[in-house]
Design an enzyme around this catalytic site. Structure first.
Site, PDB file in Angstrom:
ATOM      1  CE1 TYR A 263      -5.347  -7.810  11.662  1.00 43.61           C
ATOM      2  CE2 TYR A 263      -6.315  -6.271  10.099  1.00 43.61           C
ATOM      3  CZ  TYR A 263      -5.871  -7.539  10.412  1.00 43.61           C
ATOM      4  OH  TYR A 263      -5.955  -8.541   9.473  1.00 43.61           O
TER       5      TYR A 263
ATOM      6  CG  ASP B 105      -2.935  -5.772  -1.295  1.00 45.12           C
ATOM      7  OD1 ASP B 105      -4.020  -5.627  -1.898  1.00 45.12           O
ATOM      8  OD2 ASP B 105      -2.869  -6.276  -0.158  1.00 45.12           O
TER       9      ASP B 105
ATOM     10  NE  ARG C 225      -3.416  -2.745   0.225  1.00 47.53           N
ATOM     11  CZ  ARG C 225      -3.956  -3.524   1.160  1.00 47.53           C
ATOM     12  NH1 ARG C 225      -3.287  -3.754   2.286  1.00 47.53           N
ATOM     13  NH2 ARG C 225      -5.130  -4.101   0.969  1.00 47.53           N
TER      14      ARG C 225
ATOM     15  CD  GLU D  95     -10.109  -7.914   3.116  1.00 51.91           C
ATOM     16  OE1 GLU D  95     -10.680  -7.354   4.072  1.00 51.91           O
ATOM     17  OE2 GLU D  95      -9.142  -7.416   2.530  1.00 51.91           O
TER      18      GLU D  95
ATOM     19  CG  HIS E 120      -6.069  -8.187  -1.329  1.00 51.61           C
ATOM     20  ND1 HIS E 120      -6.355  -6.847  -1.179  1.00 51.61           N
ATOM     21  CD2 HIS E 120      -6.830  -8.831  -0.405  1.00 51.61           C
ATOM     22  CE1 HIS E 120      -7.238  -6.680  -0.191  1.00 51.61           C
ATOM     23  NE2 HIS E 120      -7.559  -7.872   0.286  1.00 51.61           N
TER      24      HIS E 120
HETATM   25  C1  ACM Z   1      -6.883  -8.789   6.269  1.00 53.97           C
HETATM   26  O1  ACM Z   1      -6.892  -7.868   7.102  1.00 53.97           O
HETATM   27  N1  ACM Z   1      -7.618  -8.715   5.180  1.00 53.97           N
HETATM   28  C2  ACM Z   1      -6.077  -9.974   6.454  1.00 53.97           C
END
Ligand code: ACM
Length: 509
Positions: free
Chosen positions: A397, A171, A142, A306, A242
Site C-alpha cells: 500500500y 467509488d 478519489r 468494506e 463504495h
Molecule cells: C481496500 O483497501 N479496501 C481494498
C-alpha cells in the site's frame, strides 16, 4: 545496473556504440518491439535507428527461447552487434526495456540530449519473470487523473516490466467511466463539491469542486497504448459498497426509494450501499457489459470490500430479500450479490476479481482474490481454492507514508522501501505446493492523499521499482550487498527517474 534484476547476467568488457548510421535488423514479428525501441530512444538520442537488412541491432522472434515462458527474453551485446531474442512479442518488449535501461540514463529523457556517448555495455542476459501478474492499482476515483498521465504511468510500468494497470474507476467520491443509458453517472456522479484535504482527522477542506471522467475513446486509446507496451488494463467497478457516486446519480439503485443522497465528500467507509433488488443487479450487469466492451482484459474487478450491512439491516426490501433467499442475516447479502455478478462475468468468459473479504466462502473458485489485509487472508483464500494476487497492506500500500516522519506525505504507519524489497509474495515455507496459486504481486495507489499526478509519482517511486523487483526476480536471488544489491542499483535507477522527470524520493547514494 538493471531494475528489476535479471535472472542471469554476465558482464563483459567493452561497449557497443550507437551512432547515426546504426540500424535495426527487424525480423518478422519483431516490428512492434522495434517501433517501441525507436519511439523511446530516438527523441533523446537523436539516433534515427532505421530498419535495414544489414542492421547491427537484431530483434528476432526465436522459438528456441520458449523455455523462458511467455515473457522471457535473451540479450547479447558485443562490441560489434546487439541481439535481442524472445519466443514472444511480450518477451521482445521486455528486452527493449532492458536495452533502454542499459543505455546511459539521459536516453530516457523525452527531449534531445547532447554530448552523451550512446553506448551499451557488453553483456549476456537471459531473463524471465517469477510471476505472471506484476501490477499497480491506481485509484482515479478519489482523485481524477488526466488521461495523459495514465499514458505516462503505463510507460513507467512498462519500463519496470510491470504488466498490469488495475484502474479503480468508481467509488463513493467519483464515477469516471461513461455507460450508455446511464448519463448521470458521469454528469452527476463524477463531481463532488469539495474534498477533504489530507487525512480524515485533519479537519481541513478544499472547497473547490473536484471531478472528471474519461470518454470511451480515451479509455479504448489507453487500452491500446498499454497493449503496445505489454500492459493489460484491468478495470474495477466497485460494488455493492463504495458505490455512493452511483447512488447520488441514481437514488433508486439504493435501499430506500425516497432517499436522495449527495455524492460523498469524506474519505473512509460509507454506510450507504447498493440495493439488492433486481434493478440494482440489472444496473451492474449493464455497467459490466460496457466495461467488457471497452476492456478486453480477462480479469474484471468488482471490488466487494468494506461493505457495511447497515443499509440492508434497516431496509425492509433488503431484509425481505435475505429472508426469501434463506440467508442467515442481511450481511450475507454481500456474498449473494457478488455471486450473481461473478456468475454473470464467468458466463461471459471473464474472470471476476474481488478484494479478500468479499469471498469468505460465498464465491466460486473461479473468482480471483486480492488479499489486502494480511498474509493470513492470502493463505485462507488459497486454502478455499482461489487464485490470488498478493496485495497486503503492510508491503504494497504505497498510499502509506514511506517513512515514520510525522510530516511525510501518506497515511501514518510507514510502508518503507525495505518493507517492499524485503518481501516475498509467495514464501515456499508458507505455501508449499500451493505456491502456484499466487499469480503475482501488485502495488496499491489509493489517492485520497494524492490530489495530483506529481503526488502519485512521489509516493510510487522508488517503492514501485522495489515492488517490480520482488514480482520479477527469482526467489532466492536476493543480493543484500554489493554492486547487484537493490540499493546499489537504485542509485543509477534514481538517475533514470530524474531523466524521465518523475517525482521521486530515491535515497541519495
Ligand atoms: C481496500 O483497501 N479496501 C481494498
Amino acid at each position: 545496473m538493471l531494475v528489476p534484476l535479471p535472472s542471469r547476467l554476465h558482464e563483459r568488457s567493452g561497449h557497443f556504440v550507437l551512432a547515426q548510421d546504426t540500424a535495426l535488423r527487424v525480423m518478422p514479428g519483431a516490428e512492434a518491439a522495434a517501433d517501441l525501441l525507436r519511439s523511446t530512444v530516438s527523441p533523446s538520442t537523436g539516433l534515427p535507428l532505421p530498419a535495414r537488412s544489414d542492421g547491427r541491432i537484431t530483434l528476432t522472434l526465436d522459438p528456441a527461447l520458449s523455455g523462458l515462458g511467455p515473457e522471457g527474453y535473451g540479450v547479447t551485446i558485443s562490441r560489434q552487434a546487439v541481439l535481442l531474442r524472445a519466443a514472444t512479442p511480450d518477451g521482445l518488449r521486455h528486452g527493449v526495456q532492458t536495452l533502454r535501461q542499459l543505455l546511459p540514463p539521459p536516453a530516457l529523457s523525452a527531449t534531445p540530449v547532447r554530448g552523451v556517448p550512446w553506448e551499451l555495455p557488453c553483456v549476456e542476459i537471459t531473463d524471465r519473470p517469477r510471476f505472471p501478474w506484476r501490477g499497480a492499482m491506481l485509484d482515479v476515483a478519489r482523485h481524477f487523473m488526466p488521461i495523459a498521465f495514465l499514458h505516462r504511468f503505463v510507460d513507467l510500468l512498462a519500463l519496470h516490466k510491470l504488466n498490469v494497470l488495475h484502474l479503480h474507476l468508481t467509488d463513493d467520491q467519483g464515477w469516471r467511466m461513461p455507460v450508455p443509458g446511464w448519463p448521470a453517472l458521469t454528469a452527476t456522479g463524477a463531481w463532488r463539491p469539495r474534498s477533504r484535504l489530507g487525512r480524515r482527522t485533519g479537519g481541513l477542506w478544499d472547497e473547490r469542486p473536484h471531478g472528471g471522467s474519461y470518454t470511451r475513446a480515451e479509455l479504448t486509446g489507453l487500452v491500446a497504448h498499454a497493449a503496445a507496451r505489454g500492459v493489460t488494463v484491468v478495470p474495477e467497478i466497485e460494488m455493492p459498497g463504495h458505490a455512493r457516486a452511483a447512488l447520488a446519480a441514481y437514488p433508486h439503485l439504493g435501499n430506500d426509494p425516497g432517499r436522495e443522497l449527495p455524492i460523498w465528500t469524506d474519505w473512509g467507509v460509507c454506510d450507504t450501499v447498493l440495493g439488492v433488488h433486481d434493478e440494482a443487479l440489472a444496473f451492474c450487469r449493464d455497467v459490466l457489459t460496457e466495461v467488457m466492451d471497452v476492456f478486453p482484459s480477462r480479469h474484471v474487478h468488482i471490488g466487494g470490500d468494506e461493505c457495511p450491512a447497515t443499509d440492508w439491516e434497516t431496509g425492509e426490501q433488503a431484509r425481505r430479500r435475505a429472508r426469501e433467499l434463506g440467508l442467515p442475516d442481511a450481511a450475507a447479502l454481500r456474498g449473494w450479490f457478488l455471486r450473481q455478478i461473478a456468475d454473470f462475468l464467468i458466463a461471459h468468459g471473464r474472470t471476476p476479481v474481488t478484494w479478500d473479504e468479499a469471498e469468505e466462502g460465498a464465491l466460486p473458485p473461479e473468482v480471483m482474490t486480492m488479499p489486502w489485509r494480511t498474509t493470513g487472508h492470502a493463505r485462507a483464500a488459497v486454502a478455499r481454492g482461489h487464485r490470488v494476487v498478493a496485495t497486503p497492506i503492510r508491503h504494497t500500500y504505497l498510499d502509506y507514508a514511506p517513512t515514520d516522519d510525522p510530516d511525510a506525505l501518506g497515511h501514518p504507519g510507514a510502508v518503507t522501501l525495505q518493507d517492499v524489497i524485503g518481501w516475498d509474495p509467495a514464501p515456499a515455507a508458507e505455501y508449499g505446493a500451493d505456491a502456484s496459486a499466487v499469480l503475482g504481486a501488485q502495488a496499491q495507489l489509493w489517492t485520497e492523499l494524492m490530489p495530483t499526478p506529481a503526488h502519485v509519482e512521489y509516493l510510487a517511486f522508488p517503492r514501485l521499482a522495489a515492488l517490480a523487483e520482488v514480482a520479477w526476480r527469482a526467489p532466492g536471488a536476493v543480493h543484500e550487498r554489493g554492486p547487484r544489491s537493490f540499493d546499489a542499483r537504485l542509485v543509477r535507477h534514481g538517475a533514470r527517474l530524474d531523466a524521465l522527470g518523475v517525482h521521486h524520493r530515491t535515497p541519495p547514494a
